[in-house]
Design a protein around this motif. Structure first.
Motif, mmCIF file in Angstrom:
data_model
loop_
_atom_site.group_PDB
_atom_site.id
_atom_site.type_symbol
_atom_site.label_atom_id
_atom_site.label_comp_id
_atom_site.label_asym_id
_atom_site.label_seq_id
_atom_site.Cartn_x
_atom_site.Cartn_y
_atom_site.Cartn_z
ATOM 1 N N ASP A 211 29.379 56.266 70.837
ATOM 2 C CA ASP A 211 30.304 56.755 71.870
ATOM 3 C C ASP A 211 29.687 57.902 72.658
ATOM 4 O O ASP A 211 28.753 58.567 72.189
ATOM 5 C CB ASP A 211 31.602 57.262 71.226
ATOM 6 C CG ASP A 211 32.426 56.125 70.646
ATOM 7 O OD1 ASP A 211 32.198 54.972 71.045
ATOM 8 O OD2 ASP A 211 33.266 56.403 69.766
ATOM 9 N N ASP A 212 30.230 58.164 73.839
ATOM 10 C CA ASP A 212 29.852 59.334 74.613
ATOM 11 C C ASP A 212 30.134 60.580 73.767
ATOM 12 O O ASP A 212 31.191 60.677 73.132
ATOM 13 C CB ASP A 212 30.694 59.363 75.901
ATOM 14 C CG ASP A 212 30.334 60.526 76.789
ATOM 15 O OD1 ASP A 212 29.558 60.314 77.723
ATOM 16 O OD2 ASP A 212 30.831 61.635 76.536
ATOM 17 N N ILE A 213 29.187 61.519 73.755
ATOM 18 C CA ILE A 213 29.313 62.705 72.892
ATOM 19 C C ILE A 213 30.608 63.466 73.174
ATOM 20 O O ILE A 213 31.268 63.962 72.261
ATOM 21 C CB ILE A 213 28.095 63.636 73.113
ATOM 22 C CG1 ILE A 213 26.829 62.994 72.570
ATOM 23 C CG2 ILE A 213 28.321 64.989 72.432
ATOM 24 C CD1 ILE A 213 25.569 63.786 72.862
ATOM 25 N N ARG A 214 30.987 63.541 74.459
ATOM 26 C CA ARG A 214 32.156 64.349 74.821
ATOM 27 C C ARG A 214 33.468 63.576 74.716
ATOM 28 O O ARG A 214 34.528 64.107 75.035
ATOM 29 C CB ARG A 214 31.981 64.882 76.253
ATOM 30 C CG ARG A 214 30.763 65.789 76.423
ATOM 31 C CD ARG A 214 31.039 67.239 76.153
ATOM 32 N NE ARG A 214 31.938 67.844 77.115
ATOM 33 C CZ ARG A 214 32.410 69.074 77.026
ATOM 34 N NH1 ARG A 214 32.081 69.832 76.002
ATOM 35 N NH2 ARG A 214 33.220 69.562 77.949
ATOM 36 N N SER A 215 33.379 62.327 74.265
ATOM 37 C CA SER A 215 34.604 61.514 74.231
ATOM 38 C C SER A 215 35.613 61.998 73.195
ATOM 39 O O SER A 215 36.768 61.601 73.219
ATOM 40 C CB SER A 215 34.273 60.034 74.015
ATOM 41 O OG SER A 215 33.629 59.859 72.766
ATOM 42 N N GLY A 216 35.173 62.841 72.274
ATOM 43 C CA GLY A 216 36.103 63.390 71.292
ATOM 44 C C GLY A 216 36.795 64.667 71.743
ATOM 45 O O GLY A 216 37.545 65.269 70.990
ATOM 46 N N ARG A 217 36.504 65.116 72.953
ATOM 47 C CA ARG A 217 37.145 66.309 73.502
ATOM 48 C C ARG A 217 38.220 65.866 74.487
ATOM 49 O O ARG A 217 37.941 65.075 75.385
ATOM 50 C CB ARG A 217 36.110 67.175 74.249
ATOM 51 C CG ARG A 217 34.912 67.559 73.390
ATOM 52 C CD ARG A 217 35.249 68.586 72.340
ATOM 53 N NE ARG A 217 35.607 69.877 72.914
ATOM 54 C CZ ARG A 217 34.717 70.797 73.321
ATOM 55 N NH1 ARG A 217 33.429 70.545 73.216
ATOM 56 N NH2 ARG A 217 35.119 71.953 73.816
#
Ligand code: SF4
Length: 236
Positions: A211-217
């Motif tokens: 996943d995109d690294i920032r997708s958890g923000r």
């Protein structure tokens, strides 16, 4: 921006260590500061900065909503490298008014209220500390998100009216993790739980390997909104 072009030329061939030494010398030890949220990137830069000069300034924003494991890595880092963070807190009266008016989970109600929370808990304290310097150092990388692809090693930060230096701007996530392993740098234990970009506890969740690294923000928002105001206007 002749000065900016001149700086870019001077920094062109410098690695992160050389970039930080250059920056401390160019701006002076009291007029430049490293921002740390204890990300792996910030931990790499903290090791370099603390090793370069133990009076170099490193600050962190304590939003009041961090994970316990984030405080744990802060403690370990202070003890390992023997320095003090400048800890920036939001204003008590602003937090009290916001939570009274909008509730403790306002960030889930709309993008505007999420930005209000980030503004009060992060951006205002940040503005205050950045008013004391001429440049700041950040752990941003180009491949972290769609909002960061135009990042340069040094930029003019229009939001705060100072230079912004990104020594790791062209590093990959693997390069960061290799540095951490090879140099035994303290690391937030949340990375072992699947987190890859860590902010406040209620606004961060683990993501998959691909996943995109920032997708958890702020995962409930669209990708092009995902900045908190701290890095809102990347300079070209
Ligand atoms: Fe508030 Fe979430 Fe922003 Fe933290 S990340 S300041 S909790 S909206």
């Amino acid at each position: 921006m002749d000065k900016l072009n001149d700086y870019r030329e001077q920094l062109r061939a410098k690695n992160p260590e050389e970039t930080i030494l250059w920056a401390l010398n160019e701006f002076g030890i009291d007029r430049i500061v490293l921002a740390s949220s204890f990300s792996t990137e910030d931990q790499v830069l903290t090791r370099i900065m603390a090793g370069a000069d133990d009076s170099a300034r490193i600050f962190t924003l304590d939003t009041g909503r961090h994970f316990q494991k984030t405080y744990d890595v802060m403690q370990r880092t202070m003890e390992k490298y023997g320095f003090r963070y400048e800890v920036c807190f939001p204003a008590d009266e602003e937090i009290a008014a916001m939570v009274s008016e909008d509730g403790p989970n306002l960030f889930l109600k709309s993008v505007e209220l999420r930005k209000k929370c980030c503004e009060i808990r992060k951006v205002r304290p940040l503005r205050k500390i950045l008013s004391t310097v001429d440049a700041w150092i950040c752990g941003l990388r180009r491949d972290q998100s769609v909002t960061r692809t135009a990042l340069e090693k040094i930029e003019w930060d229009e939001t705060f009216g100072i230079y912004k230096i990104n020594p790791l701007y062209d590093w990959s996530e693997n390069m960061v993790l290799s540095y951490i392993r090879e140099n035994d740098v303290p690391c937030n234990a949340l990375y072992d739980d699947g987190y890859r970009s860590i902010g406040c506890e209620p606004c961060t969740r683990p993501v998959g390997k691909d996943d995109d690294i920032r997708s958890g923000r702020w995962w409930w928002e669209s990708p092009d909104h995902k900045e908190c105001g701290i890095h809102a206007k990347p300079d070209r």
